[in-house]
Every structure is written in C-alpha cells, then in structure tokens.
Design an enzyme around this catalytic site. Structure first.
Site: not given
Ligand SMILES: NC(=O)c1ccc[n+]([C@@H]2O[C@H](COP(=O)([O-])OP(=O)(O)OC[C@H]3O[C@@H](n4cnc5c(N)ncnc54)[C@H](O)[C@@H]3O)[C@@H](O)[C@H]2O)c1
Length: 255
Positions: A62, A155, A159
């Site tokens: 992305v 981060y 965000k």
């Molecule tokens: N898990 C949590 O507790 C949590 C809390 C708040 C926010 N988030 C947000 O939720 C979103 C999803 O996170 P998640 O928890 O599912 O984590 P995750 O690591 O399971 O999923 C993140 C995905 O993004 C992909 N990714 C990373 N860099 C990329 C790039 N440059 N291009 C394309 N894809 C890329 C990774 O390969 C992965 O599949 C993120 O934006 C994260 O910041 C997660």
C-alpha cells in the site's frame, strides 16, 4: 452488500481477514489485497466464497503508488469501480523512543500506516470519477490516534494523522455520497498482538486494564466495518468509532 465491490487491504491477516470474511457473508464481491503471503490471501478468499460472496486476490504494497494503481485497475477490470474500501494494512509501533529512532524506522511506519491510507483512498476516489452514489471508505486506525504510548511515536503520529485525513476526506467527498470513517480498535487478538496469544500471563496483565476484562476479537471489528459500510450508517461520515471494551477510558489511572 450483494453485488457491491469491497476492497480490503491487509486482508490476509487479522482484522483485514475478518473483514473479508464478514463482507463475504454479506454476499459482497471482495478483493483481497495482500502484502506477500499468497497462501494466507487464498485462505481469506476461500472464507469469502464459503460465506456466499465472490473473491479475487491481488498483491500490492500500500506504500507503493504504482502497485496501488495496478491493484485497483485489476479489481476495476473485473468488477468496475469499488463501492467500499476497508484499509486494514498496517504495521505496529517500532517500540523505539524518538531519541533512538532512525529515519528509516519513522518512514517505514508513516509510509504504510498513513501514506498507504492516502494512496489507497485517492485511487478509490479517482476510480469512481465524479459519479455520485453510495460509497464508503473505512480506515482501521487505533485508540493510539489520541492515546499515546512511549515507544510509539511513529505509530501514534501515523494514526493521529489518519484522523485528520479521514475528517478532511469526509467533507470533501460528502457531496458525492462517499462516506469516510475510521474505526479505532483497542487490544484485538491478531498476529499484531502475537505475544498476548502465546503468553497467558502477559495477556492477563494487559486485559487487566480493559474494563470489559478481555481483548477483542477481529470479528467484532469486522461487524463494525460492515455496519459502517452499510445503508444503516448512511448519515455517518467523518466519525472515529472506538471499539476497545472501554480501554481508552482508563487514561486517568494513577492520576
Ligand atoms: N490488533 C490490534 O490490537 C490493533 C489495535 C488497533 C489498531 N489496529 C490496526 O488494525 C490494522 C490491522 O492490524 P491487525 O491487527 O489485523 O494486524 P496484522 O499484522 O494481522 O495485519 C496487518 C496486515 O497488513 C499487511 N501489511 C503490512 N504492511 C503492508 C504494506 N506496506 N502493504 C500492504 N500490506 C501491508 C500485513 O502483511 C498484514 O497482513 C492495522 O492498521 C493496525 O494498526 C490493530
């Protein structure tokens, strides 16, 4: 959602995978955009089809303008302009304080979590042209958009910037019927929280701070994404919806 085209980034893992599955269950056409793990992307696509939806997988980083353009063009060639964008791709904080952070660490996070959101949003919008009609962009942000943490400057800045990107696009695109919202999760059990899933004591120490007493499930975030993308949320734009079991209300601990 039947017949609606939904692009989900980061759809091979965690919240993105849960969103792909949930939109599949709504019988949507889901484009599973993934970073590198094609087998995981195929598993997400299979989950979409099992729910009654259609699915394709498309690889794209992305943070790469050309790759985002190519991925959206591929989706459009099959299904036309997308109706919904769920931007879940993201990296977690480096855990490094600002005084120790390299420019490369800073850029890596900002490029993915903020510039990636800009690039995918822009391509989603230009793909639709000047058409007026129901459409929705939903960014998976975080409570760290406003609840800062030492070691999380990269981060939190990404965000926090995403909040302003969402709100700006919301007013720019409202006349065309495109709603733009953010979801702000707290602690969700995904690979991003891998340690909490393998270390029960660590998980308990974190869940202790959550008023509801437990971490969230990715499917719970996906349910919110489906709602925000749906006609039931037709008057909601520019919102940042917290889903954290009450965690972000606990900032006054020790005050
Ligand atoms: N898990 C949590 O507790 C949590 C809390 C708040 C926010 N988030 C947000 O939720 C979103 C999803 O996170 P998640 O928890 O599912 O984590 P995750 O690591 O399971 O999923 C993140 C995905 O993004 C992909 N990714 C990373 N860099 C990329 C790039 N440059 N291009 C394309 N894809 C890329 C990774 O390969 C992965 O599949 C993120 O934006 C994260 O910041 C997660």
């Amino acid at each position: 959602m039947t017949g609606r085209t939904v692009i989900v980034t980061g759809a091979e893992s965690g919240i993105g995978a849960a969103c792909a599955k949930a939109f599949g269950e709504q019988r949507a056409r889901v484009a599973v955009l993934y970073f590198a793990d094609s087998a995981a992307a195929e598993a997400s696509a299979a989950a979409v089809r099992a729910g009654g939806g259609e699915a394709i997988t498309v690889q794209a980083h992305v943070d790469d303008e050309g790759a985002v353009d190519a991925a959206f063009a591929e989706v459009e060639s099959q299904w036309g302009p997308a109706d919904v964008l769920i931007n879940s791709a993201g990296l977690n904080m480096s855990g490094v304080t600002v005084r120790a952070m390299t420019l490369a660490q800073w850029r890596r996070l900002l490029d993915t979590d903020l510039t990636g959101a800009f690039l995918t949003s822009r391509r989603f919008l230009t793909g639709r042209g000047e058409a007026v009609g129901d459409a929705a962009i939903i960014h998976i942000s975080s409570i760290h958009a406003y609840a800062v943490r030492a070691g999380g400057a990269d981060y939190c800045a990404a965000k926090g910037g995403l909040s302003n990107l969402v709100e700006t696009m919301a007013i720019e695109e409202a006349p065309r019927g495109i709603r733009v919202n953010a979801i702000e999760p707290g602690m969700i059990l995904t690979p991003m929280n891998a340690r909490a899933q393998r270390d029960a004591q660590y998980r308990q120490s974190l869940e202790h701070n959550i008023p509801m007493g437990r971490a969230g499930d990715p499917a719970e975030v996906a349910d919110l994404a489906v709602f925000l993308a749906s006609d039931k949320a037709r008057y909601i734009t520019g919102a940042r919806v917290v889903i954290d079991g009450g965690l972000s209300l606990m900032q006054a601990i020790g005050a």
